[in-house]
Write an enzyme that holds these catalytic residues in place. Structure first.
Site, short mmCIF file in Angstrom:
data_model
loop_
_atom_site.label_atom_id
_atom_site.label_comp_id
_atom_site.label_asym_id
_atom_site.label_seq_id
_atom_site.Cartn_x
_atom_site.Cartn_y
_atom_site.Cartn_z
N GLU A 283 11.61 10.86 3.59
CA GLU A 283 12.66 10.45 4.53
C GLU A 283 12.62 8.93 4.59
O GLU A 283 11.82 8.35 5.31
CB GLU A 283 12.40 11.06 5.92
N CYS B 143 16.53 4.26 11.23
CA CYS B 143 16.78 4.39 9.79
C CYS B 143 18.26 4.51 9.47
O CYS B 143 18.68 4.17 8.37
CB CYS B 143 16.03 5.61 9.26
P1 NAD Z 1 6.22 2.15 6.29
O1 NAD Z 1 6.66 2.65 4.98
O2 NAD Z 1 5.67 0.77 6.37
O3 NAD Z 1 5.10 3.10 6.91
C1 NAD Z 1 5.29 4.48 7.18
C2 NAD Z 1 3.96 5.18 7.26
O4 NAD Z 1 3.31 5.06 6.01
C3 NAD Z 1 2.97 4.65 8.29
O5 NAD Z 1 2.35 5.75 8.92
C4 NAD Z 1 1.96 3.87 7.46
O6 NAD Z 1 0.67 3.90 7.99
C5 NAD Z 1 1.95 4.65 6.16
N1 NAD Z 1 1.62 3.84 4.99
C6 NAD Z 1 1.86 2.52 4.78
N2 NAD Z 1 1.46 2.17 3.54
C7 NAD Z 1 0.94 3.29 2.97
C8 NAD Z 1 0.37 3.59 1.70
N3 NAD Z 1 0.23 2.66 0.76
N4 NAD Z 1 -0.02 4.86 1.46
C9 NAD Z 1 0.13 5.82 2.39
N5 NAD Z 1 0.65 5.61 3.60
C10 NAD Z 1 1.06 4.36 3.89
O7 NAD Z 1 7.49 2.31 7.25
P2 NAD Z 1 7.67 1.86 8.75
O8 NAD Z 1 7.73 0.35 8.81
O9 NAD Z 1 6.71 2.56 9.64
O10 NAD Z 1 9.12 2.46 9.07
C11 NAD Z 1 10.31 1.81 8.74
C12 NAD Z 1 10.99 2.45 7.55
O11 NAD Z 1 11.07 3.85 7.75
C13 NAD Z 1 12.42 1.98 7.37
O12 NAD Z 1 12.68 1.82 6.01
C14 NAD Z 1 13.24 3.12 7.93
O13 NAD Z 1 14.55 3.23 7.41
C15 NAD Z 1 12.42 4.30 7.53
N6 NAD Z 1 12.68 5.46 8.40
C16 NAD Z 1 13.28 6.54 7.83
C17 NAD Z 1 13.58 7.63 8.63
C18 NAD Z 1 14.25 8.84 8.05
O14 NAD Z 1 14.28 9.85 8.72
N7 NAD Z 1 14.80 8.78 6.86
C19 NAD Z 1 13.24 7.63 9.98
C20 NAD Z 1 12.63 6.51 10.51
C21 NAD Z 1 12.35 5.41 9.71
#
Ligand code: NAD
Length: 476
Positions: A220, A254
């Site tokens: 997502e 998002c």
């Molecule tokens: P992010 O990708 O930085 O982090 C998301 C999660 O991944 C966190 O729990 C983090 O600890 C973990 N993570 C980070 N690096 C990792 C790695 N190398 N390996 C494994 N896990 C890792 O995203 P964010 O800043 O928390 O959220 C913002 C993004 O999420 C935006 O792009 C937004 O559009 C998207 N988003 C999508 C939806 C959806 O339903 N499609 C909903 C909310 C947010």
């Protein structure tokens, strides 16, 4: 074992216990699925105040009412919908048997089996919803689950760790908290399915890590969701609805509208109506409890940087409300960047905060071509009464979902899948499709008591008659 896991070794140990429990359990009946869902519902109902206080502390300002609506009620909606509908989803589905076995009494059906244990990685922007809404689908399908909240909201993660540890059976739902290292270890575990909500960039890493164990993924992700305001739209109403959507969670959604395509001739009317609404909703910024803060300094600097770069590149900038930019805290007026050059970051990166881009146009074909030249967005919005143009936009673009004549709304549909396409993700949760996502659709064929293949000359040694019989069936 405590349900609050601390290390990758704890997680690995729990997954072995999950596997043993899954292999020994047989079918997961309706009552078990409902009991698990109800335990999560009870947890959210009992601890909603604590969770909302934690989210307010993590953001440095997020209205309690908004956290209740977005995260608590959003999650409860998914959990209750799954609880109340799973019985109609989970039964075996009879399927049509091929000829001539259908006439000999053979039967076939699809049995929806739980996959096993689903790992769910959540984001900071909707820290409860991005864990519990996919959890609803995973539990409806009879799975167990392990959650990994975002470390960017540490207080929320801490409360989740404690209450899940206290209230839920770790063999049903467990939690592990921690930063990127824990996230990496999590993505490399042999789950039966992995759900990741987050950025496209990290999503690619998750998919690579999952590939080592051939773990199926639901991603997502995000992207730059466009809104097209057709020239047949009620311009003021479109502007009003988009301003409401953009203010939601301080633009940190998002599916927040990111690029607004406005007819050149309607630019002033649109801008005025948009700023009127935005400034009525948020007449002040600094100290205004209704304005959701940008979550941390790093994200604040990122968004300020996008706006400054676009301005330096000659883009026009309108701020609403038109107040001085606060020097303290992380609340900002909305920055509307108008017609920036394509090369600046705000035209390429997801904004995810209190800024947006307004692009004027004179030909809808160019708008569609421009949208199609970028990555597939998570959401697309169209406003307008022109049915032919609406159909053209719907048929010539791709996006995870669409809302017509408003923004954000399709994501609230419990009875329809939510998810992305291309760079905005794969797979979905919510509704029956969410149940199917976390189920293994297993075809079962029960053969007929009689087997006439020998009598019919269908077995070796093959005769010319057999070849003729087969050839006769090569038809159009
Ligand atoms: P992010 O990708 O930085 O982090 C998301 C999660 O991944 C966190 O729990 C983090 O600890 C973990 N993570 C980070 N690096 C990792 C790695 N190398 N390996 C494994 N896990 C890792 O995203 P964010 O800043 O928390 O959220 C913002 C993004 O999420 C935006 O792009 C937004 O559009 C998207 N988003 C999508 C939806 C959806 O339903 N499609 C909903 C909310 C947010």
């Amino acid at each position: 074992m405590s349900a609050q896991l601390r290390t990758p070794e704890d997680l690995s140990g729990l997954l072995k216990q999950h596997r043993a429990a899954t292999d020994g359990q047989g079918a997961v009946d309706v009552e078990t699925r409902k009991r698990r869902l109800q335990a999560v519902i009870d947890l959210l109902v009992d601890h909603h105040q604590e969770l909302c206080a934690a989210m307010a502390a993590d953001f440095g300002g997020r209205p309690i009412g908004f956290s209740l609506m977005n995260d608590i009620l959003g999650s409860l909606g998914s959990l209750k919908y799954a609880r109340d509908h799973l019985e109609e989803w989970m039964g075996p589905e009879p399927r049509q048997v091929f000829t001539p076995y259908d006439q000999m009494g053979a039967q076939a059906w699809v049995q929806y089996q739980p996959k096993g244990t689903v790992g769910i990685i959540g984001t900071w922007n909707a820290p409860i919803f991005t864990l519990f809404s996919p959890l609803a689908s995973a539990l409806s399908a009879g799975n167990r689950a392990v959650l990994k909240p975002s470390e960017v909201v540490p207080e929320t993660a801490r409360v989740l760790g404690r209450i899940i540890g206290e209230c839920l059976d770790p063999l049903d739902v467990a939690v592990i908290t921690g930063g990127v290292e824990i996230g990496q270890a999590f993505a490399g575990m042999p789950f039966d399915h992995l759900v990741f909500t987050g950025s496209t960039q990290v999503g690619k890493k998750i998919m690579r890590a999952a590939a080592d164990n051939l773990v199926p993924v639901t991603l997502e992700l995000g992207g730059k969701s466009p809104a097209i305001i057709g020239s047949s739209a009620d311009i003021r109403e479109a502007a009003r609805r988009l301003a409401i959507a953009k203010g939601t969670n301080g633009g940190q959604l998002c599916i927040s509208p990111d690029l607004l395509y406005v007819p050149e001739a309607a630019r002033e009317e649109f801008l005025e109506a948009f700023c009127d609404t935005y400034s009525t909703l948020y007449p002040t910024i600094e100290g205004n409890p209704n304005v959701v803060s940008v979550v941390n300094d790093q994200h604040m600097a990122r968004i300020d940087g996008y706006v400054a770069q676009a301005q330096e590149a000659g883009a026009e900038l309108v701020r609403c409300p038109d107040v001085p930019v606060p020097t303290q805290g992380r609340k900002r007026p909305l920055s509307i960047v108008i017609n920036p050059p394509l090369t600046v970051d705000i035209m390429r990166e997801e904004i995810f905060g209190p800024a947006l881009v307004l692009l004027t146009y004179s030909d809808i074909n160019h708008v569609v071509a421009e949208i199609n030249s970028g990555e597939r967005p998570l959401a697309l919005y169209y406003f307008g009464e022109d049915e032919a143009e609406r159909t053209f936009v719907l048929e010539h673009t791709r996006s995870g979902g669409v809302t017509l004549d408003d923004a954000l709304m399709h994501a609230a549909m419990e009875d329809a899948p939510f998810g992305g396409v291309g760079a905005s993700g794969m797979g979905h949760y919510h509704g029956r499709e969410g149940f199917a996502e976390f189920s293994h659709a297993r075809t079962v064929f029960r053969s007929a008591p009689v087997d006439p293949r020998g009598e019919w000359g269908l077995l070796p040694p093959f005769s010319d008659q057999f070849a003729a019989m087969m050839a006769a069936q090569v038809t159009r």
